[in-house]
Design an enzyme around this catalytic site. Structure first.
Site, PDB file in Angstrom:
ATOM      1  N   GLU A 233       0.876  -1.175   0.000  1.00 43.03           N
ATOM      2  CA  GLU A 233       0.000   0.000   0.000  1.00 43.03           C
ATOM      3  C   GLU A 233       0.909   1.219   0.000  1.00 43.03           C
ATOM      4  OE1 GLU A 233      -3.125  -0.048  -0.431  1.00 43.03           O
ATOM      5  OE2 GLU A 233      -3.505  -2.193  -0.165  1.00 43.03           O
ATOM      6  N   CYS A 267      -2.009   9.306   2.390  1.00 41.10           N
ATOM      7  CA  CYS A 267      -1.523   8.722   1.139  1.00 41.10           C
ATOM      8  C   CYS A 267      -2.469   8.991  -0.025  1.00 41.10           C
ATOM      9  CB  CYS A 267      -1.288   7.227   1.301  1.00 41.10           C
ATOM     10  SG  CYS A 267      -2.750   6.295   1.802  1.00 41.10           S
TER      11      CYS A 267
END
Length: 480
Positions: A233, A267
């Site tokens: 991720e 993110c």
């Protein structure tokens, strides 16, 4: 060591605390102990998984104030933001997984080809074994707990490695898991680069990493040596596109929410703005208005405004601000590590701020004259983790959905696509691989085995040699 594990295994199933005091002097011994414990089968029953998730749920609720204090210490997160973005989302994920776990664990029947009559076909979800979860500092609780929940739900053991950049939250996580689980079931390893390298040298059965692209590459290289499957991720430069049909004030409001949440250290935060040249000036005034409405004219004085995690990241983000291009903001306080929400106008694709993920409250602005120009700009760059489009034109919406590649995103909003357990979340290309949340987490930490259960009462001779012309004709009928 194995005798100790065998003694603890039945006690753990009864919910006792007799594992406390069992210590492992090194990482290798811990991983081996988890492998031995996994092979006892103690993690496999539905009752064991539910019991583990229940204990975790209760521990989180009992330590909510500790978690709020830790997140305030690490990032200056307010109690409301801490609950909304970390504790509350974790509890929501836990409830969802607990509710659906029994159904996920069931064998899945599949249609069997006529040529295999009278067999039955099905798939079985098998946990990988001993897993490693490496989490980042920006959401240090949420991004540790959510993959851990998936690992436990799938029946694995787990070693958790929190980020050293969020030490207060890491300590709470360590104490929480120590109280909840035997170390041979779930354990925390704290530390920095040395501990990271030591963990990546271990024979884990699965690695789940959340963090930056460069470290993600290192994780994948290490995993490749042992052929360990991974979920990465990562991140990248997630674009926000605003066309001339957008509701400009609402788009600005939702953009400011997504960009400045957690001080921009998300993110999936909008990393840069692509706006139709015809509405740029009006839109930037709306953005400036909503920044002031949410954080005040001077966000540096706002007690609930999240700071940069440390001096290194403060200096890095400040270094991306070109004073000649500041539309608003542009200043920071090195004492509090806060940076005023900043918009950079007249930005070139070659500017330093466009060469890396910003991970801070700085928004560079670029313009386009035609919507295809924006599509081409995005497609010419590495696939982003998220994409956000503000447009009321259905053709434009379809164009971005079908013609651009990105991990996930929103139409006419930001961030919220990841705040659900009913859809998987993950990247593509340089923004990551694999997904999690809800059912996707269970699937990520499970290998689904394909099984054919054949009858012993009937044995069709067609598949056995010798292969005659008659058999050839029959095979052609079955296998068309």
């Amino acid at each position: 060591m194995l005798k100790a594990i065998e003694a603890i295994s039945p006690l753990w199933g009864q919910g006792t605390d007799d594992w406390r005091g069992v210590l492992f002097m090194d990482i290798g011994a811990l991983v081996q102990a988890q492998k031995d414990y996994f092979h006892t089968g103690a993690t496999l029953p539905l009752s064991a998984r539910r019991n583990a998730l229940k204990r975790l749920n209760e521990s989180i609720k009992a330590r909510e104030r500790e978690l709020q204090a830790a997140l305030l210490s690490d990032l200056n997160k307010s109690p409301a933001e801490s609950y909304m973005c970390e504790v509350g989302m974790t509890l929501s994920e836990l409830r969802f997984v607990q509710k659906h776990l029994a159904r996920w664990m069931r064998d899945k029947p599949c249609l069997t080809p006529l040529a295999q009559f009278p067999a039955k076909s099905f798939t079985v979800a098998q946990p990988y074994g001993v897993t490693l979860v490496m989490s980042p500092w920006n959401y240090p609780f949420l991004l540790t707990m959510e993959p851990l929940i998936g690992a436990i739900a799938a029946g694995n053991c787990c070693v958790v490695k929190p980020s050293a950049y969020a030490p207060a939250t890491s300590a709470v996580v360590r104490n929480m898991l120590t109280d909840c689980f035997p170390p041979m079931y779930a354990a925390v390893v704290e530390g920095g680069r040395e501990e990271n390298q030591a963990l990546l040298d271990q024979p884990f059965d699965y690695i789940f990493f959340t963090g930056g692209v460069e470290v993600g590459r290192e994780v994948m290289v290490k995993a490749a040596k042992r052929l360990i499957p991974v979920t990465l991720e990562l991140g990248g430069k997630s674009p926000c596109i605003v066309d001339a049909t957008a509701n400009l004030s609402l788009a600005a409001k939702r953009l400011v929410f997504g960009k400045l949440l957690n001080g921009g250290q998300t993110c999936v935060a909008p990393d840069y703005l692509l706006v139709d040249r015809r509405v740029k000036d009006r839109f930037l005034l709306c953005v400036k208005k909503w920044i002031a409405a949410m954080y005040g004219t001077n966000a540096l004085d706002n007690q609930g405004y999240v700071r940069m995690v440390n001096e290194k990241h403060f200096n890095r983000v400040m270094g991306l601000i070109d004073p000649r291009k500041v539309f608003c903001g542009g200043v920071g306080d090195p004492n509090t590590l806060k940076i005023q929400p900043t918009i950079l106008d007249h930005v070139s694709p070659d500017d330093p701020v466009m060469q890396e993920e910003i991970f801070g409250p700085v928004l560079p602005v670029l313009t386009f004259d035609d919507i295809q120009e924006a599509v081409d700009f995005i497609n010419a760059r590495p696939h982003p983790l998220a994409l956000y489009l503000f447009s009321r034109d259905r053709n434009t919406q379809e164009r971005f959905l079908r013609r651009t590649s990105f991990g996930g995103g929103c139409i006419n909003d930001t961030i919220i696509h990841l705040a659900t357990s009913r859809m998987g979340f993950g990247g593509v290309g340089q923004s990551g691989m694999g997904s999690y949340h809800g059912r996707a987490s269970f699937d990520t930490f499970s290998h689904r085995k394909s099984i054919v259960k054949q009858s012993t009462r009937i044995d069709l001779p067609i598949r056995y040699a010798p292969y005659t012309a008659a058999k050839d004709r029959l095979l052609r009928l079955f296998l068309r």
